[in-house]
Design an enzyme around this catalytic site. Structure first.
Site, mmCIF file in Angstrom:
data_model
loop_
_atom_site.group_PDB
_atom_site.id
_atom_site.type_symbol
_atom_site.label_atom_id
_atom_site.label_comp_id
_atom_site.label_asym_id
_atom_site.label_seq_id
_atom_site.Cartn_x
_atom_site.Cartn_y
_atom_site.Cartn_z
ATOM 1 N N HIS A 104 8.209 -7.559 6.569
ATOM 2 C CA HIS A 104 6.763 -7.518 6.296
ATOM 3 C C HIS A 104 6.202 -8.819 5.730
ATOM 4 O O HIS A 104 5.008 -8.914 5.505
ATOM 5 C CB HIS A 104 6.446 -6.378 5.313
ATOM 6 C CG HIS A 104 6.945 -6.658 3.922
ATOM 7 N ND1 HIS A 104 8.221 -6.410 3.534
ATOM 8 C CD2 HIS A 104 6.325 -7.181 2.838
ATOM 9 C CE1 HIS A 104 8.383 -6.750 2.265
ATOM 10 N NE2 HIS A 104 7.244 -7.233 1.821
HETATM 11 C C1 UD1 Z 1 2.420 -6.983 -0.783
HETATM 12 C C2 UD1 Z 1 2.858 -8.134 -1.659
HETATM 13 C C3 UD1 Z 1 4.289 -8.506 -1.329
HETATM 14 C C4 UD1 Z 1 5.204 -7.304 -1.385
HETATM 15 C C5 UD1 Z 1 4.647 -6.185 -0.549
HETATM 16 C C6 UD1 Z 1 5.481 -4.951 -0.731
HETATM 17 C C7 UD1 Z 1 1.031 -9.696 -2.202
HETATM 18 C C8 UD1 Z 1 0.451 -11.025 -1.942
HETATM 19 N N1 UD1 Z 1 2.039 -9.316 -1.394
HETATM 20 O O1 UD1 Z 1 2.433 -7.428 0.553
HETATM 21 O O2 UD1 Z 1 4.744 -9.469 -2.256
HETATM 22 O O3 UD1 Z 1 6.458 -7.694 -0.892
HETATM 23 O O4 UD1 Z 1 3.305 -5.883 -0.954
HETATM 24 O O5 UD1 Z 1 5.373 -4.077 0.334
HETATM 25 O O6 UD1 Z 1 0.604 -9.009 -3.092
HETATM 26 N N2 UD1 Z 1 -1.809 -1.735 4.310
HETATM 27 C C9 UD1 Z 1 -2.035 -0.446 4.725
HETATM 28 N N3 UD1 Z 1 -1.789 0.558 3.833
HETATM 29 C C10 UD1 Z 1 -1.362 0.350 2.571
HETATM 30 C C11 UD1 Z 1 -1.148 -0.969 2.148
HETATM 31 C C12 UD1 Z 1 -1.380 -1.997 3.036
HETATM 32 O O7 UD1 Z 1 -2.429 -0.212 5.861
HETATM 33 O O8 UD1 Z 1 -1.159 1.331 1.814
HETATM 34 C C13 UD1 Z 1 -2.021 -2.838 5.291
HETATM 35 C C14 UD1 Z 1 -3.427 -3.408 5.210
HETATM 36 O O9 UD1 Z 1 -3.820 -3.739 6.502
HETATM 37 C C15 UD1 Z 1 -3.209 -4.688 4.424
HETATM 38 C C16 UD1 Z 1 -1.805 -5.101 4.821
HETATM 39 O O10 UD1 Z 1 -1.102 -3.888 5.001
HETATM 40 O O11 UD1 Z 1 -4.162 -5.678 4.729
HETATM 41 C C17 UD1 Z 1 -1.110 -5.932 3.767
HETATM 42 O O12 UD1 Z 1 -1.125 -5.280 2.495
HETATM 43 P P1 UD1 Z 1 -1.139 -6.140 1.138
HETATM 44 O O13 UD1 Z 1 -1.000 -5.249 -0.022
HETATM 45 O O14 UD1 Z 1 -2.258 -7.097 1.138
HETATM 46 O O15 UD1 Z 1 0.143 -7.047 1.283
HETATM 47 P P2 UD1 Z 1 1.631 -6.655 1.661
HETATM 48 O O16 UD1 Z 1 1.959 -7.336 2.947
HETATM 49 O O17 UD1 Z 1 1.822 -5.200 1.550
HETATM 50 N N1 UDP Z 2 11.223 0.810 0.542
HETATM 51 C C1 UDP Z 2 11.065 2.166 0.824
HETATM 52 N N2 UDP Z 2 10.706 2.534 2.080
HETATM 53 C C2 UDP Z 2 10.530 1.648 3.089
HETATM 54 C C3 UDP Z 2 10.710 0.269 2.798
HETATM 55 C C4 UDP Z 2 11.045 -0.118 1.514
HETATM 56 O O1 UDP Z 2 11.256 3.000 -0.061
HETATM 57 O O2 UDP Z 2 10.198 2.065 4.207
HETATM 58 C C5 UDP Z 2 11.568 0.419 -0.828
HETATM 59 C C6 UDP Z 2 12.840 -0.380 -0.945
HETATM 60 O O3 UDP Z 2 13.955 0.478 -1.009
HETATM 61 C C7 UDP Z 2 12.601 -1.152 -2.239
HETATM 62 C C8 UDP Z 2 11.110 -1.420 -2.196
HETATM 63 O O4 UDP Z 2 10.554 -0.445 -1.311
HETATM 64 O O5 UDP Z 2 12.881 -0.352 -3.365
HETATM 65 C C9 UDP Z 2 10.882 -2.797 -1.660
HETATM 66 O O6 UDP Z 2 9.583 -2.944 -1.241
HETATM 67 P P1 UDP Z 2 9.151 -4.032 -0.155
HETATM 68 O O7 UDP Z 2 10.274 -4.360 0.742
HETATM 69 O O8 UDP Z 2 7.907 -3.531 0.447
HETATM 70 O O9 UDP Z 2 8.738 -5.271 -1.081
HETATM 71 P P2 UDP Z 2 9.503 -6.537 -1.676
HETATM 72 O O10 UDP Z 2 10.690 -6.055 -2.408
HETATM 73 O O11 UDP Z 2 9.828 -7.446 -0.537
HETATM 74 O O12 UDP Z 2 8.482 -7.174 -2.548
#
Ligand code: UD1
Ligand code: UDP
Length: 355
Positions: free
Chosen positions: A203
């Site tokens: 992601h």
């Molecule tokens: C964010 C964090 C990243 C973390 C990740 C965990 C920042 C800059 N990044 O990235 O460090 O690793 O969360 O998963 O804060 N969206 C949905 N539903 C949701 C949430 C998000 O559809 O519940 C979609 C939206 O289109 C959104 C995109 O995902 O624009 C990205 O979500 P966002 O929270 O901005 O960043 P992540 O890529 O999730």
């Molecule tokens: N995770 C989860 N379901 C998923 C993907 C990730 O429960 O489908 C959990 C994973 O086990 C870990 C956390 O989410 O505990 C990590 O989140 P993510 O990979 O989104 O973010 P990052 O760690 O890269 O910031």
């Protein structure tokens, strides 16, 4: 003491779980959800699986550009901070929720504790790297998961308030892996045989916003000869659709899974491929070889110990690593603490008292 705890994105719920429990034994916790993640499978399922109490406030910021999202988090968390007047604010990791809340608190002269401080990829193209560097500049207490993080901070001249306590996600994995083993039925539901599938997550913006990288990852997965389970982050789902990337049938693109199902999927995978910080560490904790779809990692101990390998998005390197990468039979202990990071954090916060 009154401790205001900020969460917003999926990993922060995991990071918060045991700490929240430890805080509540001795202090008052106000749990504030910024609303950064909001889908059921990105949010509610974690509160259920982790038995996390419902937030006292949900700021409902939702998705948006970095500036808009961070700005809204600042604006809305400031209101709560003014109302609640906590003694400490806890932020964790490297999300926009981390930075937005840390900025709002610091400007109100409320002390900030940063959990997972000092992690560095040394890649400023990562939005998370900016968030971490700035949160560490603002924090009064910096709780590091590893000695590497302590050294990273020292190199930036940050030595005061730094404590190496271990990884709160290790605490969570230790607590919840046995619960997952007892309760999760995900292998049966997906008809998977332990050790006979690969688990993939991706992601990071470098792998989703950059469509060529996403194409290369999928093309590598296409060449693999085992079932691939790929719980797809909504950001990646959108990128796959927009780039019109089709994958072969052995790749099962599923909805994100809950934490307990994820732990079980991780534990029984033959290999994990990921660009996630949390998943790299969980692979290490659960003793599963990890192939990291990035050029660098903050969690260098997993590489040094031979349980993780960096392959970027090069198709041949990905395929080769999945087929040939063989980790050592053992792992040094204590690299990420002793599973009691949360208690150590609360002990130190308690000693500091209200500032
Ligand atoms: C964010 C964090 C990243 C973390 C990740 C965990 C920042 C800059 N990044 O990235 O460090 O690793 O969360 O998963 O804060 N969206 C949905 N539903 C949701 C949430 C998000 O559809 O519940 C979609 C939206 O289109 C959104 C995109 O995902 O624009 C990205 O979500 P966002 O929270 O901005 O960043 P992540 O890529 O999730
Ligand atoms: N995770 C989860 N379901 C998923 C993907 C990730 O429960 O489908 C959990 C994973 O086990 C870990 C956390 O989410 O505990 C990590 O989140 P993510 O990979 O989104 O973010 P990052 O760690 O890269 O910031």
């Amino acid at each position: 003491m009154k401790i205001l705890s900020i969460v917003g994105a999926r990993p922060e719920f995991v990071q918060a779980a045991l700490l929240s429990e430890a805080i509540r034994r001795q202090h008052t916790e106000i749990l504030v959800h910024t609303g950064q993640h909001y889908d059921y499978m990105m949010n509610d399922v974690f509160f259920r699986d982790l038995e996390l109490r419902a937030p006292d406030y949900n700021l409902d910021v939702g998705s948006g550009s970095h500036a808009r999202q961070t700005g809204e988090i600042m604006i809305r968390s400031e209101e709560v901070l003014l109302r609640e007047k906590p003694d400490w604010v806890i932020v964790r990791g490297d999300t926009n929720s981390t930075l937005g809340a840390a900025l709002a608190a610091t400007k109100l002269q409320i002390p900030v504790a940063h959990i997972e401080a000092g992690m560095r990829s040394f890649n400023r193209a990562m939005p998370e790297e900016i968030n971490r560097v700035l949160a560490d500049r603002l924090a009064d207490l910096l709780f590091c998961a590893t000695e590497t993080a302590v050294r990273n901070l020292a190199q930036e001249g940050i030595v005061s308030g730094v404590h190496c306590v271990g990884d709160v996600m290790y605490d969570a994995a230790l607590r919840f892996a046995p619960i997952a083993a007892a309760q999760s039925r995900v292998l049966e539901q997906l008809q998977l045989v332990p050790q006979k599938y690969l688990l993939v997550t991706a992601h990071r913006s470098a792998n989703t916003d950059n469509r060529e990288n996403l194409r290369r990852i999928c093309s590598a997965l296409d060449q693999l000869r085992e079932p691939v389970i790929f719980p797809v982050h909504p950001r990646t789902r959108a990128a796959l659709k927009e780039a019109q990337i089709e994958t072969r049938p052995h790749i099962r693109l599923i909805e994100p899974v809950g934490y307990l199902d994820m732990l079980n999927l991780e534990k029984h995978a033959r290999r994990i491929l990921t660009d996630s910080g949390g998943v790299q560490r969980e692979a290490y904790y659960l003793g599963v070889p990890c192939v990291t779809l990035r050029d660098e990692t903050e969690w260098v101990e997993t590489i040094d110990d031979g349980w993780n390998v960096l392959v970027g998005t090069d198709v041949n390197r990905i395929v080769n690593a999945v087929e040939t990468f063989d980790p050592p039979t053992d792992k040094p202990s204590g690299r990420f603490g002793d599973g009691h990071a949360s208690e150590k954090i609360i002990e130190i916060l308690g000693r500091m008292g209200s500032k």
